[in-house]
Structure formats: C-alpha cells, structure tokens
Motif scaffolding. Structure first.
Motif, PDB file in Angstrom:
ATOM      1  N   ILE A 100       0.931  -1.246  -0.184  1.00 49.65           N
ATOM      2  CA  ILE A 100      -0.079  -0.116  -0.099  1.00 49.65           C
ATOM      3  C   ILE A 100       0.954   1.350  -0.074  1.00 49.65           C
ATOM      4  CG2 ILE A 100      -1.816   1.304   1.235  1.00 49.65           C
ATOM      5  CD1 ILE A 100      -2.522  -1.451   2.583  1.00 49.65           C
ATOM      6  N   HIS A 101       0.782   1.823  -1.031  1.00 48.85           N
ATOM      7  CA  HIS A 101       1.447   3.445  -1.204  1.00 48.85           C
ATOM      8  C   HIS A 101       2.997   3.121  -1.005  1.00 48.85           C
ATOM      9  CE1 HIS A 101      -2.192   5.806  -1.450  1.00 48.85           C
ATOM     10  NE2 HIS A 101      -2.436   5.369  -0.113  1.00 48.85           N
ATOM     11  N   GLU A 140      -4.999   1.111  -4.646  1.00 51.68           N
ATOM     12  CA  GLU A 140      -6.142   1.547  -4.947  1.00 51.68           C
ATOM     13  C   GLU A 140      -7.468   0.846  -4.314  1.00 51.68           C
ATOM     14  OE1 GLU A 140      -8.819   1.439  -9.185  1.00 51.68           O
ATOM     15  OE2 GLU A 140      -6.542   1.199  -9.400  1.00 51.68           O
ATOM     16  N   ALA A 141      -7.416  -0.444  -4.112  1.00 53.45           N
ATOM     17  CA  ALA A 141      -8.406  -1.158  -3.312  1.00 53.45           C
ATOM     18  C   ALA A 141      -8.531  -0.539  -1.849  1.00 53.45           C
ATOM     19  CB  ALA A 141      -7.864  -2.660  -3.483  1.00 53.45           C
ATOM     20  N   PHE A 142      -7.368  -0.299  -1.419  1.00 52.63           N
ATOM     21  CA  PHE A 142      -7.260   0.222   0.126  1.00 52.63           C
ATOM     22  C   PHE A 142      -8.055   1.598  -0.059  1.00 52.63           C
ATOM     23  CE2 PHE A 142      -5.266   2.522   3.395  1.00 52.63           C
ATOM     24  CZ  PHE A 142      -5.570   1.843   4.697  1.00 52.63           C
ATOM     25  N   GLU A 143      -7.669   2.576  -0.848  1.00 52.06           N
ATOM     26  CA  GLU A 143      -8.412   3.635  -0.934  1.00 52.06           C
ATOM     27  C   GLU A 143      -9.835   3.795  -1.314  1.00 52.06           C
ATOM     28  OE1 GLU A 143      -7.123   6.245   0.568  1.00 52.06           O
ATOM     29  OE2 GLU A 143      -5.047   5.461   0.801  1.00 52.06           O
ATOM     30  N   ASP A 144     -10.144   3.071  -2.289  1.00 51.47           N
ATOM     31  CA  ASP A 144     -11.589   2.865  -2.921  1.00 51.47           C
ATOM     32  C   ASP A 144     -12.570   2.604  -1.456  1.00 51.47           C
ATOM     33  OD1 ASP A 144     -10.990   3.686  -5.306  1.00 51.47           O
ATOM     34  OD2 ASP A 144     -11.105   1.623  -6.048  1.00 51.47           O
ATOM     35  N   ALA A 167      -8.812   7.086 -10.109  1.00 60.35           N
ATOM     36  CA  ALA A 167      -9.630   5.892 -10.250  1.00 60.35           C
ATOM     37  C   ALA A 167     -10.972   6.021  -9.329  1.00 60.35           C
ATOM     38  CB  ALA A 167      -8.816   4.555  -9.705  1.00 60.35           C
ATOM     39  N   SER A 168     -10.700   6.659  -8.220  1.00 56.43           N
ATOM     40  CA  SER A 168     -12.024   6.846  -7.471  1.00 56.43           C
ATOM     41  C   SER A 168     -13.024   7.644  -8.239  1.00 56.43           C
ATOM     42  CB  SER A 168     -11.680   7.398  -6.073  1.00 56.43           C
ATOM     43  OG  SER A 168     -12.695   7.762  -5.175  1.00 56.43           O
ATOM     44  N   ARG A 169     -12.400   8.901  -8.852  1.00 52.06           N
ATOM     45  CA  ARG A 169     -13.419   9.666  -9.364  1.00 52.06           C
ATOM     46  C   ARG A 169     -14.254   9.076 -10.690  1.00 52.06           C
ATOM     47  NH1 ARG A 169      -9.073  13.402  -8.508  1.00 52.06           N
ATOM     48  NH2 ARG A 169      -8.245  12.896 -10.711  1.00 52.06           N
ATOM     49  N   VAL A 170     -13.524   8.209 -11.456  1.00 54.91           N
ATOM     50  CA  VAL A 170     -14.134   7.398 -12.433  1.00 54.91           C
ATOM     51  C   VAL A 170     -15.117   6.333 -11.922  1.00 54.91           C
ATOM     52  CG1 VAL A 170     -13.679   5.412 -14.205  1.00 54.91           C
ATOM     53  CG2 VAL A 170     -11.907   7.377 -13.916  1.00 54.91           C
ATOM     54  N   ILE A 185      -9.048  -9.449   1.440  1.00 52.92           N
ATOM     55  CA  ILE A 185      -7.391  -9.128   1.441  1.00 52.92           C
ATOM     56  C   ILE A 185      -6.602 -10.185   0.768  1.00 52.92           C
ATOM     57  CG2 ILE A 185      -5.459  -8.888   3.036  1.00 52.92           C
ATOM     58  CD1 ILE A 185      -7.441  -8.127   5.393  1.00 52.92           C
ATOM     59  N   LEU A 186      -7.116 -11.194   0.817  1.00 49.84           N
ATOM     60  CA  LEU A 186      -6.358 -12.267  -0.098  1.00 49.84           C
ATOM     61  C   LEU A 186      -6.366 -11.993  -1.681  1.00 49.84           C
ATOM     62  CD1 LEU A 186      -7.374 -15.753   1.800  1.00 49.84           C
ATOM     63  CD2 LEU A 186      -4.926 -14.466   1.451  1.00 49.84           C
ATOM     64  N   ALA A 187      -7.555 -11.402  -2.298  1.00 53.18           N
ATOM     65  CA  ALA A 187      -7.632 -10.964  -3.370  1.00 53.18           C
ATOM     66  C   ALA A 187      -6.556 -10.023  -3.788  1.00 53.18           C
ATOM     67  CB  ALA A 187      -8.835 -10.461  -3.784  1.00 53.18           C
TER      68      ALA A 187
END
Length: 129
Positions: free
Chosen positions: A24-25, A55-59, A95-98, A45-47
């Motif tokens: 992450i980051h 991106e997944a963490f922030e989304d 990605a979040s905006r999209v 998490i495993l995915a």
C-alpha cells in the motif's frame, strides 16, 4: 535504522493465509495476524496479494483507526525497480473519480426511466385519459 527493502519476488511469495504481505502506497505490510479481524473478511485481503493494493485500500475509504494499525504491521519499503507499477495517490484519486462517475451514470440509468414512467402515470391520472 534503515528500512528493509522488499522485492517483488518476496511480496509474491508471501500471499497465503500463513504469511501475507500487502503493498500500500509503496510500503509493504505483514497483514497475516490481521486477516481474521478484518471487517470485510479475509477473502477481500487475499484477493490483493502479490500486487499493489493501494487503489483497493483507498476505494474502500478506510478509517483513521484502520490507518493507525498500519505502522505496527510495516515490513519495509517496496523496491523501486521491481517492474510493478505503483499507483500514486493521484492515480488512486483518479480511479475513485472514475468509479464515482460510473456509479452516477448507473443511477441515472434507473431514475430517468422511472421518472418518465411516474410522469406518464401522473399525466394519465390528472387528465383522466
């Protein structure tokens, strides 16, 4: 004390329930002990194992409390010349905006026809047609 550098091979080798690293980051964290406590379940998490999970963490929009847990799990920095493209904060924000734009478009896909249908029935009701 210098931070440990984690290689791509090491990141990918530690993506099982027995030993799980997450990126992450640009930082690698050992989330093995946290998997059972994760509110979204361990499958979520495993995915993200063996890849950049920024991106997944922030989304998801993790809380300050969740972010406060990260320093205790820190393994080290991810190697810069690994061949994996790290998603910057700007890329995660884009990605979040999209994602939000797609979601709003999807909502319009339902509300416009329902509004038209409601208008039609209101017109029929008030005109006695």
């Amino acid at each position: 004390m210098a931070s440990k550098i984690v290689t791509l091979d090491e990141l990918r080798a530690n993506k099982s329930r027995e030993k799980f690293y997450i990126l992450i980051h640009g930082k690698v964290y050992d989330a093995t002990k946290f998997m059972d406590e994760h509110p979204g379940g361990d499958e979520v998490i495993l995915a993200e194992g063996g890849q950049d999970a920024t991106e997944a963490f922030e989304d998801v929009g993790h809380s300050d409390e969740a972010r406060a847990l990260l320093p205790a799990m820190l393994v080290g920095d991810f190697e810069k010349d690994s061949g994996i493209t790290l998603k910057s904060g700007a890329a995660a924000a884009q990605a979040s905006r999209v994602s939000n734009a797609v979601e709003q478009g999807s909502n319009l896909m339902y509300f416009v026809p329902l509004g038209l249908l409601g208008g039609y029935f209101a017109w029929r009701f008030y005109t006695g047609a």
